[in-house]
Design a protein around this motif. Structure first.
Motif, short mmCIF file in Angstrom:
data_model
loop_
_atom_site.label_atom_id
_atom_site.label_comp_id
_atom_site.label_asym_id
_atom_site.label_seq_id
_atom_site.Cartn_x
_atom_site.Cartn_y
_atom_site.Cartn_z
N UNK A 121 0.83 -1.21 0.00
CA UNK A 121 0.00 0.00 0.00
C UNK A 121 0.87 1.26 0.00
N UNK A 122 0.38 2.33 -0.59
CA UNK A 122 1.03 3.66 -0.55
C UNK A 122 2.50 3.62 -0.97
N UNK A 123 2.80 2.87 -2.03
CA UNK A 123 4.19 2.68 -2.44
C UNK A 123 4.67 3.76 -3.42
N UNK A 124 3.83 4.15 -4.39
CA UNK A 124 4.30 4.96 -5.51
C UNK A 124 3.86 6.43 -5.42
N UNK A 125 4.70 7.31 -6.00
CA UNK A 125 4.37 8.74 -6.06
C UNK A 125 3.28 9.00 -7.10
N UNK A 126 3.19 8.14 -8.10
CA UNK A 126 2.12 8.23 -9.11
C UNK A 126 1.96 6.87 -9.76
N UNK A 127 0.76 6.63 -10.27
CA UNK A 127 0.48 5.41 -11.04
C UNK A 127 -0.13 5.86 -12.36
N UNK A 128 0.29 5.24 -13.45
CA UNK A 128 -0.27 5.59 -14.76
C UNK A 128 -0.79 4.35 -15.47
N UNK A 129 -1.77 4.56 -16.33
CA UNK A 129 -2.28 3.50 -17.22
C UNK A 129 -2.66 4.16 -18.54
N UNK A 130 -2.04 3.75 -19.63
CA UNK A 130 -2.42 4.28 -20.95
C UNK A 130 -3.11 3.18 -21.74
N UNK A 131 -4.35 3.41 -22.08
CA UNK A 131 -5.13 2.49 -22.91
C UNK A 131 -5.18 1.08 -22.33
N UNK A 132 -5.26 1.01 -21.01
CA UNK A 132 -5.28 -0.30 -20.35
C UNK A 132 -6.52 -0.58 -19.52
N UNK A 133 -7.14 0.45 -18.95
CA UNK A 133 -8.26 0.19 -18.03
C UNK A 133 -9.45 -0.45 -18.76
N UNK A 134 -9.59 -0.17 -20.07
CA UNK A 134 -10.65 -0.80 -20.87
C UNK A 134 -10.52 -2.32 -20.86
N UNK A 135 -9.28 -2.78 -20.69
CA UNK A 135 -9.02 -4.22 -20.79
C UNK A 135 -9.12 -4.94 -19.45
N UNK A 136 -9.36 -4.19 -18.36
CA UNK A 136 -9.51 -4.85 -17.06
C UNK A 136 -10.73 -5.76 -17.10
N UNK A 138 -12.25 -6.82 -14.29
CA UNK A 138 -13.11 -6.23 -13.26
C UNK A 138 -12.62 -4.79 -13.05
N UNK A 139 -13.32 -3.83 -13.67
CA UNK A 139 -12.87 -2.43 -13.64
C UNK A 139 -12.74 -1.90 -12.22
N UNK A 140 -13.74 -2.14 -11.38
CA UNK A 140 -13.69 -1.62 -10.01
C UNK A 140 -12.51 -2.17 -9.23
N UNK A 141 -12.27 -3.47 -9.38
CA UNK A 141 -11.15 -4.11 -8.67
C UNK A 141 -9.82 -3.52 -9.14
N UNK A 142 -9.70 -3.34 -10.45
CA UNK A 142 -8.48 -2.76 -11.00
C UNK A 142 -8.24 -1.35 -10.51
N UNK A 143 -9.29 -0.52 -10.51
CA UNK A 143 -9.15 0.87 -10.04
C UNK A 143 -8.83 0.92 -8.55
N UNK A 144 -9.42 0.02 -7.78
CA UNK A 144 -9.12 -0.04 -6.33
C UNK A 144 -7.66 -0.38 -6.09
#
Length: 239
Positions: A121-136, A138-144
Protein backbone atom coordinates in the motif's frame (compact mmCIF):
# COMPACT_ATOMS: atom_id res chain seq x y z
CA UNK A 1 -21.29 -2.23 -18.04
CA UNK A 2 -21.20 -4.66 -20.96
CA UNK A 3 -18.08 -6.84 -20.99
CA UNK A 4 -16.42 -6.95 -24.41
CA UNK A 5 -13.81 -9.65 -25.04
CA UNK A 6 -11.29 -9.93 -27.88
CA UNK A 7 -12.14 -13.43 -29.11
CA UNK A 8 -15.43 -14.36 -27.40
CA UNK A 9 -14.14 -17.84 -26.63
CA UNK A 10 -15.02 -19.62 -23.40
CA UNK A 11 -11.91 -18.15 -21.72
CA UNK A 12 -11.94 -15.23 -19.26
CA UNK A 13 -11.47 -11.68 -20.56
CA UNK A 14 -8.11 -11.53 -18.78
CA UNK A 15 -6.87 -14.64 -20.55
CA UNK A 16 -8.14 -13.44 -23.94
CA UNK A 17 -6.54 -10.00 -23.52
CA UNK A 18 -3.21 -11.63 -22.65
CA UNK A 19 -3.44 -13.88 -25.74
CA UNK A 20 -4.39 -10.96 -27.98
CA UNK A 21 -1.42 -8.81 -26.90
CA UNK A 22 0.94 -11.79 -27.13
CA UNK A 23 -0.29 -12.27 -30.72
CA UNK A 24 0.10 -8.66 -31.87
CA UNK A 25 3.21 -7.72 -29.84
CA UNK A 26 5.72 -7.79 -32.77
CA UNK A 27 3.62 -5.33 -34.81
CA UNK A 28 2.07 -3.36 -31.93
CA UNK A 29 4.31 -0.25 -31.96
CA UNK A 30 4.15 0.08 -35.75
CA UNK A 31 0.35 -0.23 -35.74
CA UNK A 32 -0.05 2.16 -32.84
CA UNK A 33 1.82 4.94 -34.57
CA UNK A 34 0.33 4.30 -38.02
CA UNK A 35 -3.28 4.09 -36.82
CA UNK A 36 -3.04 7.15 -34.57
CA UNK A 37 -0.82 9.10 -37.04
CA UNK A 38 1.54 9.47 -34.05
CA UNK A 39 -0.97 11.60 -32.13
CA UNK A 40 -0.59 9.02 -29.32
CA UNK A 41 2.94 10.41 -28.71
CA UNK A 42 1.51 13.89 -28.03
CA UNK A 43 -1.17 12.40 -25.74
CA UNK A 44 1.46 10.63 -23.61
CA UNK A 45 3.55 13.80 -23.43
CA UNK A 46 0.52 15.74 -22.17
CA UNK A 47 0.08 13.18 -19.38
CA UNK A 48 3.78 13.39 -18.49
CA UNK A 49 3.67 17.21 -18.28
CA UNK A 50 0.71 16.98 -15.91
CA UNK A 51 2.42 14.33 -13.79
CA UNK A 52 5.72 16.27 -13.67
CA UNK A 53 4.07 18.94 -11.50
CA UNK A 54 3.75 16.32 -8.74
CA UNK A 55 7.54 15.98 -8.38
CA UNK A 56 7.45 12.19 -8.74
CA UNK A 57 10.41 9.96 -7.85
CA UNK A 58 8.93 6.46 -8.28
CA UNK A 59 6.11 5.69 -10.72
CA UNK A 60 4.20 2.52 -11.54
CA UNK A 61 3.04 2.21 -15.16
CA UNK A 62 0.29 -0.43 -15.32
CA UNK A 63 -0.56 -2.15 -18.64
CA UNK A 64 2.79 -0.78 -19.80
CA UNK A 65 2.80 -2.89 -22.98
CA UNK A 66 5.99 -2.16 -24.90
CA UNK A 67 6.86 0.65 -22.49
CA UNK A 68 6.13 3.81 -24.52
CA UNK A 69 4.54 5.64 -21.58
CA UNK A 70 7.14 4.32 -19.13
CA UNK A 71 9.90 5.76 -21.36
CA UNK A 72 8.08 9.10 -21.74
CA UNK A 73 7.60 9.33 -17.94
CA UNK A 74 11.24 8.52 -17.22
CA UNK A 75 12.54 11.03 -19.76
CA UNK A 76 10.05 13.72 -18.76
CA UNK A 77 10.26 13.46 -14.96
CA UNK A 78 13.55 11.64 -14.22
CA UNK A 79 11.61 9.18 -12.03
CA UNK A 80 12.37 5.52 -11.46
CA UNK A 81 9.63 3.63 -13.34
CA UNK A 82 8.24 0.13 -12.85
CA UNK A 83 6.34 -1.13 -15.91
CA UNK A 84 3.87 -3.96 -15.35
CA UNK A 85 1.89 -5.91 -17.96
CA UNK A 86 -0.08 -9.12 -18.38
CA UNK A 87 1.54 -9.97 -21.73
CA UNK A 88 5.08 -11.33 -21.64
CA UNK A 89 5.49 -10.85 -25.40
CA UNK A 90 4.70 -7.13 -25.12
CA UNK A 91 7.15 -6.84 -22.22
CA UNK A 92 9.85 -8.60 -24.27
CA UNK A 93 9.53 -5.94 -27.00
CA UNK A 94 9.64 -3.24 -24.31
CA UNK A 95 12.73 -4.68 -22.62
CA UNK A 96 14.67 -4.53 -25.92
CA UNK A 97 13.47 -0.95 -26.51
CA UNK A 98 14.53 0.16 -23.01
CA UNK A 99 17.99 -1.45 -23.37
CA UNK A 100 18.52 0.34 -26.71
CA UNK A 101 17.71 3.63 -24.98
CA UNK A 102 20.11 2.80 -22.10
CA UNK A 103 17.25 3.18 -19.64
CA UNK A 104 17.34 -0.33 -18.15
CA UNK A 105 18.75 1.12 -14.92
CA UNK A 106 15.81 3.54 -14.67
CA UNK A 107 12.91 1.40 -15.94
CA UNK A 108 12.21 -2.15 -14.80
CA UNK A 109 9.62 -4.34 -16.53
CA UNK A 110 7.67 -7.15 -14.89
CA UNK A 111 4.77 -9.45 -15.67
CA UNK A 112 1.77 -8.96 -13.43
CA UNK A 113 -1.97 -8.49 -13.10
CA UNK A 114 -3.44 -4.99 -12.65
CA UNK A 115 -6.22 -6.45 -10.49
CA UNK A 116 -3.74 -8.09 -8.08
CA UNK A 117 -0.76 -5.75 -7.93
CA UNK A 118 2.34 -7.25 -6.23
CA UNK A 119 3.15 -4.05 -4.30
CA UNK A 120 2.51 -2.75 -0.79
CA UNK A 121 0.00 0.00 0.00
CA UNK A 122 1.03 3.66 -0.55
CA UNK A 123 4.19 2.68 -2.44
CA UNK A 124 4.30 4.96 -5.51
CA UNK A 125 4.37 8.74 -6.06
CA UNK A 126 2.12 8.23 -9.11
CA UNK A 127 0.48 5.41 -11.04
CA UNK A 128 -0.27 5.59 -14.76
CA UNK A 129 -2.28 3.50 -17.22
CA UNK A 130 -2.42 4.28 -20.95
CA UNK A 131 -5.13 2.49 -22.91
CA UNK A 132 -5.28 -0.30 -20.35
CA UNK A 133 -8.26 0.19 -18.03
CA UNK A 134 -10.65 -0.80 -20.87
CA UNK A 135 -9.02 -4.22 -20.79
CA UNK A 136 -9.51 -4.85 -17.06
CA UNK A 137 -11.72 -7.84 -16.43
CA UNK A 138 -13.11 -6.23 -13.26
CA UNK A 139 -12.87 -2.43 -13.64
CA UNK A 140 -13.69 -1.62 -10.01
CA UNK A 141 -11.15 -4.11 -8.67
CA UNK A 142 -8.48 -2.76 -11.00
CA UNK A 143 -9.15 0.87 -10.04
CA UNK A 144 -9.12 -0.04 -6.33
CA UNK A 145 -5.70 -1.64 -6.81
CA UNK A 146 -4.33 1.46 -8.58
CA UNK A 147 -5.62 3.58 -5.69
CA UNK A 148 -4.20 1.21 -3.06
CA UNK A 149 -0.58 1.39 -4.27
CA UNK A 150 -0.39 5.18 -4.81
CA UNK A 151 0.60 7.37 -1.85
CA UNK A 152 -2.13 9.25 -0.03
CA UNK A 153 -2.56 12.73 -1.52
CA UNK A 154 -0.96 11.60 -4.80
CA UNK A 155 -2.56 10.72 -8.11
CA UNK A 156 -3.41 8.00 -10.61
CA UNK A 157 -3.25 9.11 -14.26
CA UNK A 158 -5.41 7.27 -16.77
CA UNK A 159 -5.13 7.89 -20.53
CA UNK A 160 -8.00 6.20 -22.35
CA UNK A 161 -9.98 6.41 -25.56
CA UNK A 162 -13.25 8.29 -25.30
CA UNK A 163 -15.75 9.41 -27.94
CA UNK A 164 -15.68 12.30 -30.38
CA UNK A 165 -18.85 14.31 -30.02
CA UNK A 166 -20.39 16.85 -32.40
CA UNK A 167 -20.10 17.06 -36.19
CA UNK A 168 -16.89 15.03 -36.50
CA UNK A 169 -18.27 12.16 -34.37
CA UNK A 170 -19.83 10.09 -37.21
CA UNK A 171 -16.77 10.58 -39.46
CA UNK A 172 -14.39 9.45 -36.73
CA UNK A 173 -16.60 6.45 -35.85
CA UNK A 174 -16.57 5.38 -39.50
CA UNK A 175 -12.74 5.40 -39.47
CA UNK A 176 -12.64 3.69 -36.07
CA UNK A 177 -15.13 0.92 -36.96
CA UNK A 178 -14.22 0.27 -40.61
CA UNK A 179 -10.82 1.54 -41.76
CA UNK A 180 -8.81 1.05 -38.56
CA UNK A 181 -9.77 -2.66 -38.09
CA UNK A 182 -9.00 -3.39 -41.77
CA UNK A 183 -5.46 -1.92 -41.49
CA UNK A 184 -4.96 -3.62 -38.11
CA UNK A 185 -6.01 -7.01 -39.48
CA UNK A 186 -3.76 -6.64 -42.53
CA UNK A 187 -0.61 -5.78 -40.56
CA UNK A 188 -1.10 -7.79 -37.36
CA UNK A 189 -2.68 -10.90 -39.00
CA UNK A 190 -5.03 -11.04 -35.99
CA UNK A 191 -8.60 -10.96 -37.29
CA UNK A 192 -10.16 -9.86 -34.03
CA UNK A 193 -7.69 -7.61 -32.17
CA UNK A 194 -8.52 -4.40 -34.03
CA UNK A 195 -12.28 -5.03 -34.11
CA UNK A 196 -12.10 -5.46 -30.34
CA UNK A 197 -10.63 -1.94 -30.08
CA UNK A 198 -13.71 0.02 -31.33
CA UNK A 199 -16.08 -2.46 -29.66
CA UNK A 200 -14.38 -2.04 -26.27
CA UNK A 201 -14.19 1.77 -26.60
CA UNK A 202 -17.89 1.88 -27.49
CA UNK A 203 -18.81 -0.05 -24.35
CA UNK A 204 -16.52 1.89 -22.00
CA UNK A 205 -17.58 4.89 -19.84
CA UNK A 206 -15.91 8.25 -20.44
CA UNK A 207 -16.03 11.87 -19.29
CA UNK A 208 -18.40 12.50 -16.38
CA UNK A 209 -19.36 8.80 -16.11
CA UNK A 210 -15.73 7.75 -15.74
CA UNK A 211 -15.16 10.61 -13.27
CA UNK A 212 -18.05 9.32 -11.14
CA UNK A 213 -16.72 5.75 -11.23
CA UNK A 214 -13.34 7.01 -9.97
CA UNK A 215 -15.00 9.02 -7.18
CA UNK A 216 -17.07 5.95 -6.23
CA UNK A 217 -13.80 3.98 -6.03
CA UNK A 218 -12.72 6.32 -3.22
CA UNK A 219 -10.62 8.96 -4.95
CA UNK A 220 -11.08 12.38 -3.30
CA UNK A 221 -10.75 14.50 -6.44
CA UNK A 222 -10.97 13.71 -10.16
CA UNK A 223 -10.06 16.06 -13.02
CA UNK A 224 -9.96 15.25 -16.70
CA UNK A 225 -8.71 16.71 -19.98
CA UNK A 226 -10.17 15.86 -23.39
CA UNK A 227 -7.55 15.42 -26.10
CA UNK A 228 -7.92 15.79 -29.89
CA UNK A 229 -11.64 16.67 -29.81
CA UNK A 230 -12.34 13.84 -27.38
CA UNK A 231 -10.66 10.92 -29.18
CA UNK A 232 -8.85 10.33 -25.88
CA UNK A 233 -9.13 11.67 -22.33
CA UNK A 234 -6.65 11.90 -19.43
CA UNK A 235 -8.11 11.45 -15.94
CA UNK A 236 -6.18 12.56 -12.86
CA UNK A 237 -7.63 10.83 -9.80
CA UNK A 238 -6.18 11.95 -6.45
CA UNK A 239 -6.21 9.67 -3.42
Amino acid sequence: MEQVKPYNSGASKKSEVEDMFDNIAPKYDLLNHVLSMKIDVAWRNTLVKWMKKDGVKEVLDVATGTGDLAVAIQKGTGAQVVGLDLSQQMLNVGIIKIKKLNLDGRISMQKGDAENLPFENDRFDAVSVAFGVRNFENLNKGLQELRRVVKSGNSVYILEFSKVEGLLGPLYMFYFKNILPAIGKLISKDNRAYTYLPDSVNAFPYGEKMKQILLDTGFKKVEYKKLSLGIATIYKATK
